[in-house]
Design a protein around this motif. Sequence first.
Motif, PDB file in Angstrom:
ATOM      1  N   ASP A 138      -4.852  -9.871  17.074  1.00 23.51           N
ATOM      2  CA  ASP A 138      -4.858  -8.584  16.374  1.00 23.51           C
ATOM      3  C   ASP A 138      -3.854  -8.529  15.229  1.00 23.51           C
ATOM      4  N   PHE A 139      -3.164  -9.636  14.973  1.00 23.88           N
ATOM      5  CA  PHE A 139      -2.102  -9.634  13.970  1.00 23.88           C
ATOM      6  C   PHE A 139      -2.604  -9.150  12.608  1.00 23.88           C
ATOM      7  N   GLY A 140      -3.710  -9.718  12.127  1.00 28.30           N
ATOM      8  CA  GLY A 140      -4.231  -9.353  10.819  1.00 28.30           C
ATOM      9  C   GLY A 140      -4.577  -7.890  10.712  1.00 28.30           C
ATOM     10  N   ARG A 141      -5.249  -7.357  11.733  1.00 26.04           N
ATOM     11  CA  ARG A 141      -5.643  -5.944  11.709  1.00 26.04           C
ATOM     12  C   ARG A 141      -4.416  -5.039  11.753  1.00 26.04           C
ATOM     13  N   GLU A 142      -3.440  -5.398  12.588  1.00 23.97           N
ATOM     14  CA  GLU A 142      -2.237  -4.572  12.700  1.00 23.97           C
ATOM     15  C   GLU A 142      -1.458  -4.540  11.384  1.00 23.97           C
ATOM     16  N   VAL A 143      -1.312  -5.701  10.769  1.00 24.70           N
ATOM     17  CA  VAL A 143      -0.599  -5.763   9.488  1.00 24.70           C
ATOM     18  C   VAL A 143      -1.376  -5.015   8.410  1.00 24.70           C
ATOM     19  N   GLU A 144      -2.692  -5.170   8.379  1.00 23.11           N
ATOM     20  CA  GLU A 144      -3.511  -4.463   7.389  1.00 23.11           C
ATOM     21  C   GLU A 144      -3.328  -2.952   7.508  1.00 23.11           C
ATOM     22  N   ASP A 145      -3.332  -2.434   8.728  1.00 30.31           N
ATOM     23  CA  ASP A 145      -3.158  -0.990   8.933  1.00 30.31           C
ATOM     24  C   ASP A 145      -1.794  -0.526   8.430  1.00 30.31           C
ATOM     25  N   GLU A 146      -0.749  -1.264   8.769  1.00 36.53           N
ATOM     26  CA  GLU A 146       0.601  -0.877   8.354  1.00 36.53           C
ATOM     27  C   GLU A 146       0.779  -1.022   6.840  1.00 36.53           C
ATOM     28  N   LEU A 147       0.198  -2.065   6.290  1.00 30.99           N
ATOM     29  CA  LEU A 147       0.283  -2.284   4.843  1.00 30.99           C
ATOM     30  C   LEU A 147      -0.382  -1.151   4.082  1.00 30.99           C
ATOM     31  N   ASN A 148      -1.590  -0.782   4.461  1.00 30.38           N
ATOM     32  CA  ASN A 148      -2.297   0.287   3.752  1.00 30.38           C
ATOM     33  C   ASN A 148      -1.621   1.640   3.934  1.00 30.38           C
ATOM     34  N   ALA A 149      -1.021   1.857   5.086  1.00 31.19           N
ATOM     35  CA  ALA A 149      -0.285   3.107   5.299  1.00 31.19           C
ATOM     36  C   ALA A 149       0.905   3.186   4.350  1.00 31.19           C
ATOM     37  N   ALA A 150       1.608   2.061   4.186  1.00 27.07           N
ATOM     38  CA  ALA A 150       2.764   2.039   3.290  1.00 27.07           C
ATOM     39  C   ALA A 150       2.347   2.223   1.833  1.00 27.07           C
ATOM     40  N   LEU A 151       1.272   1.559   1.424  1.00 24.89           N
ATOM     41  CA  LEU A 151       0.804   1.684   0.037  1.00 24.89           C
ATOM     42  C   LEU A 151       0.346   3.105  -0.265  1.00 24.89           C
ATOM     43  N   ALA A 152      -0.313   3.749   0.677  1.00 20.96           N
ATOM     44  CA  ALA A 152      -0.856   5.087   0.467  1.00 20.96           C
ATOM     45  C   ALA A 152       0.233   6.142   0.316  1.00 20.96           C
ATOM     46  N   GLU A 153       1.463   5.812   0.673  1.00 24.12           N
ATOM     47  CA  GLU A 153       2.559   6.761   0.526  1.00 24.12           C
ATOM     48  C   GLU A 153       2.999   6.909  -0.925  1.00 24.12           C
ATOM     49  N   ASP A 154       2.397   6.140  -1.828  1.00 26.73           N
ATOM     50  CA  ASP A 154       2.635   6.249  -3.271  1.00 26.73           C
ATOM     51  C   ASP A 154       4.125   6.163  -3.611  1.00 26.73           C
ATOM     52  N   ARG A 155       4.726   5.103  -3.123  1.00 26.31           N
ATOM     53  CA  ARG A 155       6.159   4.899  -3.340  1.00 26.31           C
ATOM     54  C   ARG A 155       6.426   4.378  -4.753  1.00 26.31           C
ATOM     55  N   PRO A 156       7.419   4.903  -5.460  1.00 29.42           N
ATOM     56  CA  PRO A 156       7.763   4.386  -6.788  1.00 29.42           C
ATOM     57  C   PRO A 156       8.215   2.930  -6.730  1.00 29.42           C
ATOM     58  N   VAL A 157       7.884   2.181  -7.784  1.00 27.01           N
ATOM     59  CA  VAL A 157       8.310   0.788  -7.919  1.00 27.01           C
ATOM     60  C   VAL A 157       9.218   0.711  -9.139  1.00 27.01           C
ATOM     61  N   ARG A 158      10.442   0.227  -8.947  1.00 25.01           N
ATOM     62  CA  ARG A 158      11.435   0.245 -10.019  1.00 25.01           C
ATOM     63  C   ARG A 158      11.950  -1.158 -10.320  1.00 25.01           C
ATOM     64  N   VAL A 159      12.359  -1.350 -11.582  1.00 21.39           N
ATOM     65  CA  VAL A 159      12.943  -2.609 -12.049  1.00 21.39           C
ATOM     66  C   VAL A 159      14.413  -2.379 -12.375  1.00 21.39           C
ATOM     67  N   SER A 160      15.279  -3.297 -11.932  1.00 25.29           N
ATOM     68  CA  SER A 160      16.689  -3.251 -12.306  1.00 25.29           C
ATOM     69  C   SER A 160      17.197  -4.682 -12.470  1.00 25.29           C
ATOM     70  N   PHE A 161      18.423  -4.818 -12.966  1.00 24.42           N
ATOM     71  CA  PHE A 161      19.030  -6.136 -13.172  1.00 24.42           C
ATOM     72  C   PHE A 161      20.437  -6.130 -12.575  1.00 24.42           C
ATOM     73  N   LEU A 162      20.765  -7.187 -11.825  1.00 27.11           N
ATOM     74  CA  LEU A 162      22.074  -7.313 -11.198  1.00 27.11           C
ATOM     75  C   LEU A 162      22.734  -8.627 -11.607  1.00 27.11           C
ATOM     76  N   PRO A 163      24.065  -8.629 -11.766  1.00 24.95           N
ATOM     77  CA  PRO A 163      24.754  -9.908 -11.982  1.00 24.95           C
ATOM     78  C   PRO A 163      24.411 -10.881 -10.857  1.00 24.95           C
ATOM     79  N   ARG A 164      24.280 -12.155 -11.191  1.00 27.30           N
ATOM     80  CA  ARG A 164      23.823 -13.141 -10.216  1.00 27.30           C
ATOM     81  C   ARG A 164      24.676 -13.149  -8.940  1.00 27.30           C
ATOM     82  N   ALA A 165      25.988 -13.133  -9.101  1.00 25.83           N
ATOM     83  CA  ALA A 165      26.862 -13.198  -7.929  1.00 25.83           C
ATOM     84  C   ALA A 165      26.633 -12.002  -7.016  1.00 25.83           C
TER      85      ALA A 165
END
Length: 235
Positions: A138-165
């Motif tokens: 059931d691994f694939g089905r369980e992950v698919e359900d959780e993945l789609n639930a997370a995507l449907a929450e319409d979470r913002p995706v942001r870009v930032s830059f950090l010093p390497r260290a």
Amino acid sequence: MTEELCATDAYLRSCEAVVVAASEEGVVLDRTVLYARGGGQPGDTGWLRWAGGETRVVDTVKRGGEVLHVLADAAPPVGARVLAEIDWDRRYTLLRTHTALHALSAVVFRDYGAKVTGGNMEPGVARMDFELEAISQDFGREVEDELNAALAEDRPVRVSFLPRAEALADPDLIRTKVNLIPEHVDPIRVIEIEGLDRQADGGTHVRSTGEVGPVRVTKTESKGRGFKRMRIELV
């Protein structure tokens, strides 16, 4: 070095540029909107247009630290001013695919504690490999359900830059089994899916997870001990 505009704005579709080098392999521009292949994400395709000519860009790659636009036809001359334009439909599908992979890695890490050992994508389809000893039927089905639930929450995706260290001192930023970031990269680009994922990454992404749409897990495979593969596609 070419100014890579997609690093800060993945929705920019075209830009004016100057040809700074040309060879049989392709051309280098002083700035570009096209993403150069890397990190499992294909290079962009598109067009270069200039006074008296145009040509198709069939791939974009890195060569010796420079962004090389691989062309279908004759190159514009060095010094020419060109309009660089991406194949937007293909790019947007890749944006959605890449963000889906980040959400997938976050769900599997959150629920199973597994790091990523590899991955690859084409427009609309992708695979990701995980350090997992075993998976259930059931691994694939369980992950698919959780993945789609997370995507449907319409979470913002942001870009930032950090010093390497600073970036490398944060273990949560490197979700791959091995740190694949070249030593010369500084600062390090970080992609954050609000409340779900935060990773060092050089690729392009949508602005929110709601743009990804539903995702289907098409196959799970055991490739050996501690090596499990999952294939997904955009619905």
